[in-house]
Enzyme design. Structure first.
Site, PDB file in Angstrom:
ATOM      1  CD  GLU A 225      26.417  76.034  41.593  1.00 54.89           C
ATOM      2  OE1 GLU A 225      27.157  76.150  42.573  1.00 54.89           O
ATOM      3  OE2 GLU A 225      25.204  75.766  41.663  1.00 54.89           O
TER       4      GLU A 225
ATOM      5  CB  CYS B 137      32.066  74.330  41.209  1.00 54.68           C
ATOM      6  SG  CYS B 137      31.916  74.974  39.551  1.00 54.68           S
TER       7      CYS B 137
END
Length: 520
Positions: free
Chosen positions: A285, A319
């Site tokens: 990720e 993120c």
């Protein structure tokens, strides 16, 4: 084993005096114990040390934890222990593994205010963010516990007369978990719990900025009943993570962090070492350059607070945080004016103060990086709003920039801080084209009222998570499985029904059921 349906852990109601006081009491209790000590944990052995220090981003003179830094010998010992732990843990029935995760969730639930307070100190998570992070960690444990039981049942296959077919999932082996600091308990817990739920052993390398939070993850799992050899803690710098990624004893690498580091891990994992008999799998990720599209018919009463929360909560250090707005030119001036007013009213301050909107960033290097981008935005366009910057701590003023040169890196590169760029576009087709031109595809947002516009944009955006008429952050386990595409990640979805498949190998067994006589 029958469990009630999964439900998200309720967050605290922070408008009430009781929960607020409980958190302040927990913070005082944490402060009284500082600095904490974080050992290397390998099997039943604990090696103390102080080679690594974490500090309070809001007061860098305050030491939060002294941690041992994992050496090459520690990595070697941890992987040996994990191999032994895997042999034992893989034989444990899924129901018992699930029960261990549920007990870990209960352990964490009993200490939620204490753990949230630690996040405030070590990572400058404001109270709502810290509380939500602990809840998400609990959610991962509860969700993957149920997933472990479902996974053991396999999947149905076509059956025909004369044969019986089974699809089973078996654990891969040792998982190296390399975790970030921005969700310092939830993300390492999610990746580690997923590996363990599927029957693997796990070696956790927390971020060097948050070793004490990483310690909490392993404490919870071991308290729940995961054997010591099945989960290890290796605090340290990037060299420990690199050693794990290289080692042929590692079958799976679960990584959340920056794109450059993630790409290096992918290259390393692709290199099969001498004696290695498997292909490593990487669950990655990575970063994002998350855009919010605003059409001409958007409700600005909804869009403005949504964009502000998306871009500036936790100082933009998520993120999924919004970094760029692509707004229809017909309403661009109105949106910029209202965004400017909202951003200049944000409270920048200490994470432990209720009402803080923008806390300090994690460290000096991050502050300097954000400042460089803010200066570049001023040079390439104009600053339309700049919030306050308190003295002391690694604070950055929240900034909104507009009318940037199309070639500006502010429009394409991940900043990971409180800097938002606003771009005018002629229509949503142009906005979609701008998103399509980016290398990242993590999250995206859209404010529009026309259902046909919503459907057209949703069909074309490459992002892993698209949010319509709401903020782009705050994905919930079981509701918004999270993960990105392109250079934002390997496409896996944490907190979703398929995530555990990343940690197992499928095996098909076919029986010939036509009798050929009896064994005598």
């Amino acid at each position: 084993m029958s469990l009630p349906p999964f439900a998200n852990e309720p967050i605290l109601e922070l408008r009430r005096a009781g929960p607020r006081q409980a958190l302040l009491d927990a913070l005082a209790a944490v402060d009284a114990r500082l600095p904490l000590r974080v050992p290397v944990l390998v099997g039943s052995e604990a090696r103390a040390g102080d080679a690594l220090t974490s500090t309070d981003p809001g007061d860098p003179e305050r030491v939060v934890a002294h941690a041992a830094a994992a050496t090459a010998a520690d990595v070697d010992a941890a992987l040996d222990a994990a191999a032994r732990g895997f042999a034992r843990w893989r034989a444990v029935p899924a129901a018992e593994r699930a029960a261990a995760l549920l007990r870990a969730a209960a352990w964490l639930r009993d200490r939620r205010t204490e753990v949230a307070a630690l996040e405030v100190r070590e990572c400058a998570k404001p109270w709502p963010e810290a509380d939500a992070d602990v809840c998400e960690a609990i959610d991962f444990l509860e969700y993957y516990a149920r997933g472990a039981i479902a996974l053991e049942e396999g999947r149905p296959l076509l059956q025909v007369p004369g044969e019986h077919n089974e699809l089973r999932y078996v654990p891969r082996g040792v998982t190296a978990v390399i975790a970030p600091w921005n969700f310092p308990v939830a993300i390492p817990m999610g990746m580690t719990a997923a590996a363990l739920a599927a029957g693997n052993a796990a070696v956790l390398k927390p971020a060097e900025q948050s070793p004490a939070c990483g310690h909490v993850v392993v404490q919870a799992l071991r308290a729940g009943g995961v054997p010591d050899e099945a989960v290890a803690l290796l605090p340290g710098d990037g060299s420990a993570g690199a050693a794990l990624a290289r080692d042929p004893r590692v079958q799976t690498i679960a990584f959340t962090g920056s794109a450059p580091v993630g790409l290096e891990i992918l290259r390393t994992a692709a290199d099969t070492r001498e004696g290695q008999r498997h292909l490593k799998r990487v669950v990655a990720e990575l970063g994002g350059k998350n855009c919010v599209l605003v059409d001409s018919d958007a409700d600005l009463d909804e869009a403005v607070p949504g964009i502000v929360h998306s871009a500036f909560d936790y100082a933009g250090q998520k993120c999924s945080a919004a970094a760029r707005v692509l707004v229809h030119e017909a309403i661009a001036d109105a949106l910029i004016e209202r965004l400017s007013g909202a951003v200049e009213a944000l409270e920048t301050g200490q994470a432990g103060t209720f009402g803080t909107d923008v806390p300090p960033v994690i460290e000096r290097e991050a502050q300097e990086r954000v400042d460089r981008y803010a200066q570049r935005a001023a040079a390439d366009g104009r600053i339309v709003a700049r919030g306050e910057r308190p003295p002391g701590g690694w604070f950055c003023a929240p900034v909104v920039a507009a009318d940037l040169d199309p070639g500006s890196p502010v429009l394409r590169e991940e900043i990971f801080g409180p800097v938002l760029a606003v771009d005018r576009v002629r229509d949503m087709d142009a906005a979609v084209a701008a998103v399509q031109s980016l290398p990242f595809a993590l999250t995206g947002g859209l404010y529009a009222r026309n259902p046909r516009t919503v459907e057209a944009v949703a069909a074309q955006l490459p992002v892993g998570n698209l949010y319509v008429n709401r903020s782009t952050t705050g994905a919930m386990v079981g509701r918004q499985p999270f993960g990105g595409n392109r250079l934002s990640g390997t496409g896996t979805k944490a907190g979703g029904p398929d995530y555990l498949l990343s940690f197992v190998e499928p095996r098909v067994i076919t029986h010939n059921t036509v009798r050929h006589g009896l064994v005598v």
